[in-house]
Design a protein around this motif. Structure first.
Motif, short mmCIF file in Angstrom:
data_model
loop_
_atom_site.label_atom_id
_atom_site.label_comp_id
_atom_site.label_asym_id
_atom_site.label_seq_id
_atom_site.Cartn_x
_atom_site.Cartn_y
_atom_site.Cartn_z
N THR A 131 -6.46 8.43 25.71
CA THR A 131 -5.09 7.99 25.96
C THR A 131 -4.94 7.20 27.26
O THR A 131 -3.85 6.73 27.58
CB THR A 131 -4.15 9.20 26.01
N SER A 132 -6.01 7.09 28.04
CA SER A 132 -5.93 6.36 29.32
C SER A 132 -5.64 4.88 29.08
O SER A 132 -6.17 4.28 28.14
CB SER A 132 -7.25 6.50 30.09
N PRO A 133 -4.79 4.25 29.92
CA PRO A 133 -4.44 2.83 29.74
C PRO A 133 -5.57 1.90 30.20
O PRO A 133 -5.39 1.08 31.10
CB PRO A 133 -3.18 2.69 30.59
N VAL A 134 -6.73 2.05 29.58
CA VAL A 134 -7.91 1.28 29.97
C VAL A 134 -7.76 -0.19 29.60
O VAL A 134 -8.19 -1.08 30.34
CB VAL A 134 -9.18 1.88 29.32
N ASN A 135 -7.15 -0.46 28.45
CA ASN A 135 -7.02 -1.86 28.02
C ASN A 135 -6.22 -2.68 29.01
O ASN A 135 -6.56 -3.84 29.28
CB ASN A 135 -6.38 -1.92 26.62
N GLU A 136 -5.14 -2.11 29.54
CA GLU A 136 -4.33 -2.81 30.54
C GLU A 136 -5.17 -3.10 31.79
O GLU A 136 -5.10 -4.19 32.36
CB GLU A 136 -3.10 -1.99 30.91
N GLN B 42 -2.01 -9.01 39.26
CA GLN B 42 -1.25 -9.38 40.46
C GLN B 42 -1.55 -8.44 41.63
O GLN B 42 -1.71 -8.90 42.78
CB GLN B 42 0.25 -9.35 40.13
N LYS B 43 -1.61 -7.16 41.34
CA LYS B 43 -1.85 -6.19 42.43
C LYS B 43 -3.28 -6.34 42.98
O LYS B 43 -3.49 -6.26 44.19
CB LYS B 43 -1.62 -4.76 41.91
N ILE B 44 -4.26 -6.53 42.10
CA ILE B 44 -5.63 -6.73 42.58
C ILE B 44 -5.72 -8.00 43.42
O ILE B 44 -6.34 -8.02 44.49
CB ILE B 44 -6.62 -6.80 41.39
N GLU B 45 -5.05 -9.05 42.95
CA GLU B 45 -5.05 -10.31 43.70
C GLU B 45 -4.40 -10.14 45.07
O GLU B 45 -4.87 -10.69 46.07
CB GLU B 45 -4.32 -11.39 42.90
N MET B 46 -3.33 -9.35 45.13
CA MET B 46 -2.65 -9.10 46.40
C MET B 46 -3.62 -8.44 47.40
O MET B 46 -3.74 -8.88 48.55
CB MET B 46 -1.45 -8.19 46.18
N GLN C 165 -8.20 -11.16 33.90
CA GLN C 165 -7.28 -12.19 34.39
C GLN C 165 -7.59 -12.53 35.85
O GLN C 165 -7.63 -13.70 36.24
CB GLN C 165 -5.84 -11.72 34.27
N PHE C 166 -7.79 -11.49 36.65
CA PHE C 166 -8.08 -11.69 38.07
C PHE C 166 -9.37 -12.48 38.27
O PHE C 166 -9.43 -13.43 39.06
CB PHE C 166 -8.16 -10.34 38.79
N ILE C 167 -10.42 -12.09 37.53
CA ILE C 167 -11.72 -12.77 37.68
C ILE C 167 -11.60 -14.24 37.28
O ILE C 167 -12.09 -15.14 37.97
CB ILE C 167 -12.80 -12.06 36.84
N ALA D 145 -1.08 -5.54 32.03
CA ALA D 145 -2.26 -6.27 32.48
C ALA D 145 -1.91 -7.31 33.53
O ALA D 145 -2.64 -7.51 34.51
CB ALA D 145 -2.94 -6.94 31.27
N ASP D 146 -0.77 -7.99 33.35
CA ASP D 146 -0.34 -8.99 34.33
C ASP D 146 -0.12 -8.36 35.69
O ASP D 146 -0.51 -8.92 36.73
CB ASP D 146 0.95 -9.67 33.86
#
Length: 430
Positions: free
Chosen positions: A257-262, A387-391, A269-271, A382-383
């Motif tokens: 049930t973990s949100p792994v796909n997101e 965004q958070k990783i990019e930040m 997206q980040f890469i 996912a978006d």
């Protein structure tokens, strides 16, 4: 010193978060004038795969005794069901194993021959025939340990405590199949009896405690909040190095049930957008238990071999090094923390002073865990993950510190030692 007999199944070197709770009792209770006597399974070193849970343990029991503590590790002999798994694999003889499991589910509460952990009860009985203790504490899962605590209490006229890591029949994460609902109804008869006779029951969150109190009408004077915590001793001698890599770290098992796909879509997206040359994400210990997402992660690793690493489960001190040197730590949740259920991993993460990126299905940032601070940040799509990783990555590229504002005093307040201190104070008051 007062003595506390502790019954547990998970215990180091088993690399599970559940093993850390009884280990913290064993490790810290002597500092507060209690002598812990732990009776547990003799786990093998370096368990990295699920099938190793079912292997028998070699040798005789190990006993380590000092003036301050006693540790008794018992080798587990393979049950017939576990022999089938070890010899033929998890995907064979499924129907036969299900039939055995079905009978065990109900019979183990009535006849010892159906209980593959009965050896813990037998050894505890032997110990209590020769030694007096002041309290018996059972920590579950497995909840059959609660039966042992109850039975030993009656036999030796010693008060007992039930310590829940998660709810038993009140656990909403259990698959609501017909057989599970019937099982929980059956087991609730035993849970009610054990609770009615326990001196105290404790759990990691107010949510779990309140659900137990409401279902069984247990006197509020007998409940005790004993939160999860961080093993801060493992972090003390690890200093963060100046590395040239922006590291994301996920540690622990995954759930279907973990949100792994997101998370994975956001990472892609980040890469693809930032094309980072100094970026790596570590997945540590995800193969310890089966999960539908592991194959997806392995596939993504084959597409980005320079950016993704999958590591086996690590001993706590070695894992602490990876957590300490992370740029950002990853937490995957289906439900939110708003009801006060905070997993042990959250405490471990926060104590490193590295920011936590919570990828969560339930769209709320409400939490009792340092609400509004820089310790946790949330992403629901996912978006938002990208965004958070990019930040964080941009701050890293600019040479800015990513360290959070958590203080030394706050870190001690979320340590396992502090929770053991509270437990010792509670026992002294009884």
């Amino acid at each position: 010193m007062k003595k506390v007999l502790i019954l547990c199944y998970d215990f180091p070197p088993l690399p599970s978060i559940g093993a850390q709770r009884p280990f913290s009792f064993f490790r810290h209770l002597p500092k507060y004038k209690f002598h812990p006597v732990v009776i547990t399974r003799k786990w093998k070193e370096n368990i990295t795969a699920h099938h190793q849970y079912f292997e028998g343990d070699e040798g005789k029991e190990d006993v380590t005794e000092t003036e301050l503590s006693t540790l008794i590790k018992l080798p587990e002999k393979q049950s017939f069901k576990n022999k089938l798994i070890s010899k033929y694999g998890i995907n064979n003889y499924i129907l036969l194993r299900k039939a055995i499991s079905f009978s065990e589910i109900f019979l183990k509460w009535i006849v010892p021959i159906a209980d593959d952990k009965y050896y813990i009860y037998k050894r505890a009985t032997e110990y209590l025939k020769e030694h007096k203790v002041d309290f018996i504490l059972a920590t579950g899962e497995p909840f059959i340990l609660f039966k042992y605590a109850y039975s030993l209490s009656k036999k030796f006229n010693t008060p007992f405590i039930l310590d829940y890591r998660d709810g038993w029949t009140t656990n909403h994460t259990v698959n609501p199949s017909t057989i599970n609902l019937f099982r929980l109804k059956f087991e609730s008869l035993f849970e009610k009896n054990y609770l009615n006779n326990a001196l105290l029951y404790s759990s990691v969150s107010e949510g779990v405690i309140n659900e137990i109190e409401q279902k069984y009408n247990v006197a509020s004077s007998r409940k005790f909040l004993l939160r999860n915590g961080a093993a801060t001793d493992d972090l003390k001698n690890i200093s963060k190095r100046n590395t040239n890599t922006f590291n994301l770290v996920y540690a622990g098992t995954l759930y279907d049930t973990s949100p792994v796909n997101e998370l994975l879509s956001g990472i892609e997206q980040f890469i693809n957008k930032s094309k980072p040359k100094n970026f790596c994400i570590y997945f540590i210990g995800i193969r310890l238990k089966p999960c539908v997402h592991i194959g997806v992660i392995e596939k993504l690793k084959s597409e980005y071999p320079k950016n993704i690493e999958i590591l086996d489960s690590l001993p706590p001190k070695q894992l602490a090094g990876y957590l300490q040197e992370a740029s950002v730590l990853l937490l995957l949740l289906m439900k939110s923390q708003k009801k006060g259920i905070i997993g042990g991993k959250t405490y471990e993460y926060a104590a490193t002073r590295n920011p936590i990126l919570v990828v969560q299905e339930e769209r709320t940032e409400e939490t009792p865990f340092f609400q509004g601070r820089d310790i946790q940040t949330f992403a629901f799509t996912a978006d938002e993950v990208a965004q958070k990783i990019e930040m964080y990555y941009n701050k890293y590229q600019r040479g800015e510190s990513l360290q959070t504002s958590i203080t030394d005093e706050e870190i001690f307040s979320i340590s396992r030692e502090y929770q053991v201190k509270l437990l010792a104070e509670k026992l002294n008051s009884l």
